[in-house]
Design an enzyme around this catalytic site. Sequence first.
Site, PDB file in Angstrom:
ATOM      1  N   ASN A  40      -1.943  12.825   0.110  1.00 20.80           N
ATOM      2  CA  ASN A  40      -0.791  11.946  -0.085  1.00 20.80           C
ATOM      3  C   ASN A  40       0.332  12.688  -0.789  1.00 20.80           C
ATOM      4  O   ASN A  40       0.100  13.541  -1.659  1.00 20.80           O
ATOM      5  CB  ASN A  40      -1.177  10.647  -0.795  1.00 20.80           C
ATOM      6  CG  ASN A  40      -1.931  10.831  -2.094  1.00 20.80           C
ATOM      7  OD1 ASN A  40      -2.616  11.820  -2.284  1.00 20.80           O
ATOM      8  ND2 ASN A  40      -1.798   9.875  -2.982  1.00 20.80           N
ATOM      9  N   GLU A  42       3.701  11.608  -2.614  1.00 19.04           N
ATOM     10  CA  GLU A  42       4.536  10.505  -3.098  1.00 19.04           C
ATOM     11  C   GLU A  42       5.966  10.967  -3.328  1.00 19.04           C
ATOM     12  O   GLU A  42       6.266  12.171  -3.344  1.00 19.04           O
ATOM     13  CB  GLU A  42       3.912   9.925  -4.372  1.00 19.04           C
ATOM     14  CG  GLU A  42       2.533   9.332  -4.082  1.00 19.04           C
ATOM     15  CD  GLU A  42       1.882   8.662  -5.288  1.00 19.04           C
ATOM     16  OE1 GLU A  42       2.389   8.814  -6.422  1.00 19.04           O
ATOM     17  OE2 GLU A  42       0.857   7.990  -5.069  1.00 19.04           O
ATOM     18  N   CYS A  51       0.826   8.856   3.190  1.00 22.81           N
ATOM     19  CA  CYS A  51      -0.617   8.839   2.932  1.00 22.81           C
ATOM     20  C   CYS A  51      -1.272  10.136   3.414  1.00 22.81           C
ATOM     21  O   CYS A  51      -0.750  10.844   4.281  1.00 22.81           O
ATOM     22  CB  CYS A  51      -1.260   7.666   3.657  1.00 22.81           C
ATOM     23  SG  CYS A  51      -0.942   6.060   2.903  1.00 22.81           S
ATOM     24  N   GLU A  53      -3.880  10.446   5.288  1.00 26.20           N
ATOM     25  CA  GLU A  53      -4.238  10.381   6.707  1.00 26.20           C
ATOM     26  C   GLU A  53      -3.042  10.775   7.571  1.00 26.20           C
ATOM     27  O   GLU A  53      -3.190  11.473   8.588  1.00 26.20           O
ATOM     28  CB  GLU A  53      -4.680   8.960   7.090  1.00 26.20           C
ATOM     29  CG  GLU A  53      -5.930   8.476   6.373  1.00 26.20           C
ATOM     30  CD  GLU A  53      -5.650   7.747   5.069  1.00 26.20           C
ATOM     31  OE1 GLU A  53      -4.702   8.122   4.352  1.00 26.20           O
ATOM     32  OE2 GLU A  53      -6.390   6.801   4.762  1.00 26.20           O
ATOM     33  N   CYS A  84      -5.222   2.373   4.478  1.00 22.40           N
ATOM     34  CA  CYS A  84      -4.276   1.255   4.467  1.00 22.40           C
ATOM     35  C   CYS A  84      -4.001   0.804   5.910  1.00 22.40           C
ATOM     36  O   CYS A  84      -4.365   1.486   6.874  1.00 22.40           O
ATOM     37  CB  CYS A  84      -2.974   1.656   3.768  1.00 22.40           C
ATOM     38  SG  CYS A  84      -1.892   2.690   4.757  1.00 22.40           S
TER      39      CYS A  84
HETATM   40  N1  THU Z   1      -3.152   6.323  -0.086  1.00 24.91           N
HETATM   41  C1  THU Z   1      -3.523   7.208   0.900  1.00 24.91           C
HETATM   42  O1  THU Z   1      -3.111   8.385   0.883  1.00 24.91           O
HETATM   43  N2  THU Z   1      -4.351   6.761   1.863  1.00 24.91           N
HETATM   44  C2  THU Z   1      -4.852   5.502   1.939  1.00 24.91           C
HETATM   45  O2  THU Z   1      -5.538   5.175   2.891  1.00 24.91           O
HETATM   46  C3  THU Z   1      -4.594   4.547   0.861  1.00 24.91           C
HETATM   47  C4  THU Z   1      -3.565   4.934  -0.117  1.00 24.91           C
HETATM   48  C5  THU Z   1      -2.245   6.798  -1.130  1.00 24.91           C
HETATM   49  C6  THU Z   1      -0.833   6.290  -1.018  1.00 24.91           C
HETATM   50  C7  THU Z   1      -0.346   6.406  -2.442  1.00 24.91           C
HETATM   51  O3  THU Z   1       0.151   7.714  -2.642  1.00 24.91           O
HETATM   52  C8  THU Z   1      -1.612   6.222  -3.279  1.00 24.91           C
HETATM   53  O4  THU Z   1      -2.703   6.392  -2.401  1.00 24.91           O
HETATM   54  C9  THU Z   1      -1.705   4.859  -3.955  1.00 24.91           C
HETATM   55  O5  THU Z   1      -1.523   3.835  -3.040  1.00 24.91           O
END
Ligand code: THU
Length: 129
Positions: A40, A42, A51, A53, A84
């Site tokens: 991920n 941000e 994310c 994935e 998600c």
């Molecule tokens: N996140 C992912 O990278 N993958 C997921 O399937 C769920 C959430 C990340 C997004 C964000 O940077 C952090 O987790 C908190 O939501």
Amino acid sequence: MSDLLPSALAVRENAHAPYSKFQVGAALRASSGAIYVGCNVENVAYPEGTCAEAGAIAAMVAAGEREIAEICVVAGSPTPIPPCGGCRQKIAEFAAGGVPVILATTSGAQEKTTVAALLPGAFDAGHMA
Ligand code: THU
């Protein structure tokens, strides 16, 4: 243990998650056998974050591949995290329903599910026919 887990754990270390402090790693094996990874990333403008994935899928597509054979997602959570909603749709773009999805934690818990189980009733190209 999924053979993708070491790759997912390693890339998770590179996650840029200063806001949530929640690092996620993803590794997928494409139909060629090659492994692609993502973490991920941000952003201070929160909705611009991506994310793990999505990163792994982008790497696969950038390499010229289009078919996911297996995907593994790992987080430092008490229980394995499900992808998600948006990532479920992104995975389904490149994976058949039966493709295994391995959900893991850094402390060793692991669950196995499938793309179809995660996204029942998925919107697909057939709906636009
Ligand atoms: N996140 C992912 O990278 N993958 C997921 O399937 C769920 C959430 C990340 C997004 C964000 O940077 C952090 O987790 C908190 O939501």
